[in-house]
Write a protein that holds these residues in place. Structure first.
Motif: not given
Length: 343
Positions: A255-258, A288-295, A309-314
């Motif tokens: 999951y992306p961290r700032i 949020d926008d990035l994960l939504s598009r990938h999902a 998919i959930a695991l791939n998106l962190g």
């Protein structure tokens, strides 16, 4: 632009992972471990397979420095640069190397570099009597690993020229930014050319008569423009696009961290958050926008389970992903997939 934005240090330039050339195989042949180096610099293994990924240029410097230490080779970048092929530099390299003449290839390199492959980088060509000097300068404050990246870049420039001068061609002179008293012999053995240290920017010199040479041997000229076959790299001044590209890279680590993204861009989380705010968004919204598009893309493709998919998106478990997806779309992932399949 606000005074604070004008004074803010710019973010790191970026490059495609393809610019590292065959670094994994090269390190293995020289007794090093690319896996260990990637762990040390905290970069995902995905950059070895997904060569189109965007990597901060300062992180490429660091990676090459760690690779040099891993292999115990003070001239790692120079040796790697002699193993690279310019046509492997994503669409950019293929486009450059299909130009009709060397002059045209160099023009394409200058026109397309900052758009297609790498920012924070300046190519310059100048005439010096019967010779042409082709130089490359990295506009980055980082110093660790810089000379390795400069040698790597010179390797690509030499390979472009060889595509028109023949495989046995060598430059008349290789100019480096190393201190003037540095040993020349090791680099002269690697480049098979005279070396001169102490210059402001690295460069190669070669006979100007080569500029009119047409493609040598296996390569064939083409009018097809490969320039549009992949998205451009983010412009240096585009904070949103640059941050998004590095957040995409972070997604390969979980999951992306700032904190991770900011460090890779050479800034602090607070400064990055402020600059995103000046551009009308936040890091949370960007992720949020990035994960939504990938999902949505993965659900449309229909080959990956919701859990994967959930695991791939962190996400730590499918329930967290499902709650986020309902917030984005008002549907569960399974309902969205069914609607997409029958839509």
């Amino acid at each position: 632009m606000s005074p604070a934005a004008a004074m803010a240090p710019r973010l790191s330039g970026v490059t495609r992972a393809s610019s590292l050339g065959p670094i994994a195989a090269f390190m293995e042949c020289h007794g090093g471990s690319i896996a260990r180096v990637l762990r040390k610099v905290d970069l995902p293994f995905a950059i070895l397979e997904q060569r189109e990924l965007i990597v901060p240029l300062r992180e490429q410097f660091r990676l090459l420095e760690k690779a040099a230490r891993e292999t115990g080779d003070a001239y790692f970048g120079a040796r790697l640069g002699q193993a690279v092929k310019s046509e492997d530099l994503s669409a950019f390299g293929a486009w450059v190397c299909k130009a009709e003449t060397l002059r045209d290839a160099m023009f394409r390199a200058h026109a397309g570099l900052n758009v297609m492959l790498q920012t924070s980088t300046v190519l310059t060509v100048s005439r010096h009597g019967p010779r042409v000097r082709w130089s490359i300068e990295f506009i980055e404050p980082e110093t660790d690993g810089r000379h390795h990246n400069e040698f790597l870049a010179l390797g690509y420039a030499m390979d472009v020229v060889r595509g028109y001068a023949g495989p046995h061609w060598r430059p008349n002179l290789v100019m480096t930014a190393l201190p003037s008293g540095s040993p020349r012999a090791p680099l002269e053995d690697i480049f098979s050319a005279n070396v001169s240290h102490g210059h402001a920017v690295p460069a190669i010199e070669f006979d100007a008569s080569l500029l009119g040479n047409t493609i040598y041997s296996g390569r064939s000229a083409s009018d097809e423009c490969a320039a549009g076959s992949e998205p451009p790299v983010p412009r240096q001044s585009d904070v949103l696009a640059t941050t998004l590209a590095v957040t995409e890279l972070a997604l390969h680590e979980g999951y992306p961290r700032i904190a991770w993204v900011a460090a890779k861009l050479g800034t602090t989380p607070r400064s990055l958050q402020r600059r995103l705010g000046e551009n009308g968004t936040s890091f949370v919204d960007l992720v949020d926008d990035l994960l939504s598009r990938h999902a949505k893309r993965l659900l449309h493709e229909g080959r990956t389970s919701v859990t994967d998919i959930a695991l791939n998106l962190g996400y730590s478990d499918p329930a967290h992903f499902t709650r986020a997806f309902r917030r984005w779309t008002g549907q569960s992932p399974r309902a969205y997939r069914q609607a997409a399949l029958h839509g």
